[in-house]
Scaffold this motif. Sequence first.
Motif, mmCIF file in Angstrom:
data_model
loop_
_atom_site.group_PDB
_atom_site.id
_atom_site.type_symbol
_atom_site.label_atom_id
_atom_site.label_comp_id
_atom_site.label_asym_id
_atom_site.label_seq_id
_atom_site.Cartn_x
_atom_site.Cartn_y
_atom_site.Cartn_z
ATOM 1 N N TRP A 89 0.800 -1.212 0.145
ATOM 2 C CA TRP A 89 0.088 -0.033 -0.058
ATOM 3 C C TRP A 89 0.852 1.350 -0.227
ATOM 4 C CZ3 TRP A 89 -5.086 0.233 -1.274
ATOM 5 C CH2 TRP A 89 -5.694 -1.129 -0.979
ATOM 6 N N GLU A 90 0.365 2.361 -0.922
ATOM 7 C CA GLU A 90 0.837 3.542 -0.834
ATOM 8 C C GLU A 90 -0.287 4.580 -0.469
ATOM 9 O OE1 GLU A 90 3.094 4.557 -4.367
ATOM 10 O OE2 GLU A 90 4.057 2.746 -4.441
ATOM 11 N N LYS A 91 0.275 5.826 -0.197
ATOM 12 C CA LYS A 91 -0.818 6.852 0.493
ATOM 13 C C LYS A 91 -0.730 7.963 -0.056
ATOM 14 C CE LYS A 91 1.739 6.966 4.938
ATOM 15 N NZ LYS A 91 1.866 6.696 6.243
ATOM 16 N N ARG A 92 -1.714 8.619 -0.246
ATOM 17 C CA ARG A 92 -1.931 10.018 -0.647
ATOM 18 C C ARG A 92 -2.731 11.024 0.298
ATOM 19 N NH1 ARG A 92 -0.612 10.102 -6.104
ATOM 20 N NH2 ARG A 92 -1.069 12.653 -6.219
ATOM 21 N N SER A 93 -2.383 12.164 0.253
ATOM 22 C CA SER A 93 -2.966 13.205 1.264
ATOM 23 C C SER A 93 -4.658 13.068 1.174
ATOM 24 C CB SER A 93 -2.372 14.697 1.188
ATOM 25 O OG SER A 93 -3.089 15.101 -0.111
#
Length: 376
Positions: free
Chosen positions: A36-40
Amino acid sequence: MTVTLKGMTWSHPRGYDPMVRCSEIYRETTGIEVVWEKRSLQDFESFPVDELARAYDLIVIDHPHVGQVTRENCLLPLDIEGREAERAALAAATVGPSYRSYFWQGRQWAFPIDAATQVQAFRPDLVSRAPERWAEVMDLAREGRVLLPLRSPHALMTFYTLAANIGRPCAAAAGEFIDPAAGAEVYDLLRELVQHLDPACFDMDPIEASEAMAAAGGRAACIPYTYGYVSYAWEGFRPNRLDFADIPAAGTNGPVGGTLGGTGIAVSAYTKNPQAALDFAYWISAADAQRGPYAAAGGQPGHALAWEDGGVNAPAWDFYRKTRATLEGSYLRPRHDGYMPFQAAASERISTGLKAGEAAGTVIADLNSLFRSSFI
């Protein structure tokens, strides 16, 4: 050969931690890895889903995108043959309109994994109970003890909530945003409240407002309309623990009309591993994962059995039980292709009007014009 899927979610412990923990368990039991990656949060609300779908197998999405993604054909429908019983179980266990919020033009584009709506947050050490009526909110506001997140898109979200709460929901008629008289009534409620708020509210989203109220030395006692974040109800999460309640009523129908939020798990149409991605989406949205590792890792589940679970409620001061009525009466905002630009522009127009002290007429006329243009 080991299958590795890439996923994109939003950058908050509630959005990221449960995905990572559930994926660890899923890898142990299936051998399939999900990274998993994440964005604001701001990016999550506005970044084009089509671009994400080209880079990731699994995407956590916001339901107002479904009209746009349907046109773009960037997601796989989840209502595949042979899994009807699983989908029926998910639909039966929806919290409010969460499940159907991802249904568009006859297909199911995501499954709810996180259920949220505008609820009320308050400091039980500063007030004996949460306000139940608009007049009580105004009494606290005049004392300088109310916060309200108004950073885009949240000015519009609260406008939606108040309109639905007084029985005049927005976009109830095709192509029409709101009747001018009803719109003026809602806008004037907001304008009255904003006169007593710290101008910093215009730069706050729900997380920032919650942080301000939970901080050491904070004197705000109430956020009457905000997206609930269960972590602020945990002991020791912040210097001051927040409690949550149903929204205060401006109308006569009780705590109805909170604008639905939450997130859903979707599968990219470009994935090279569609079966593996679909299997994960079905697994993480089902009861066992939702009331087990998803909730334990700090997620805010989207499944009714989790919301009713005593073990899930206990560490959170019964957050789920206390706000369930508002969730069940939530307002489902428009989702048509063209809606997302309208959401950004409309929220900014409301904020600009409130900051300048504009009268309702011009602001509501502009909102109706913007809404009509969103269909062109």
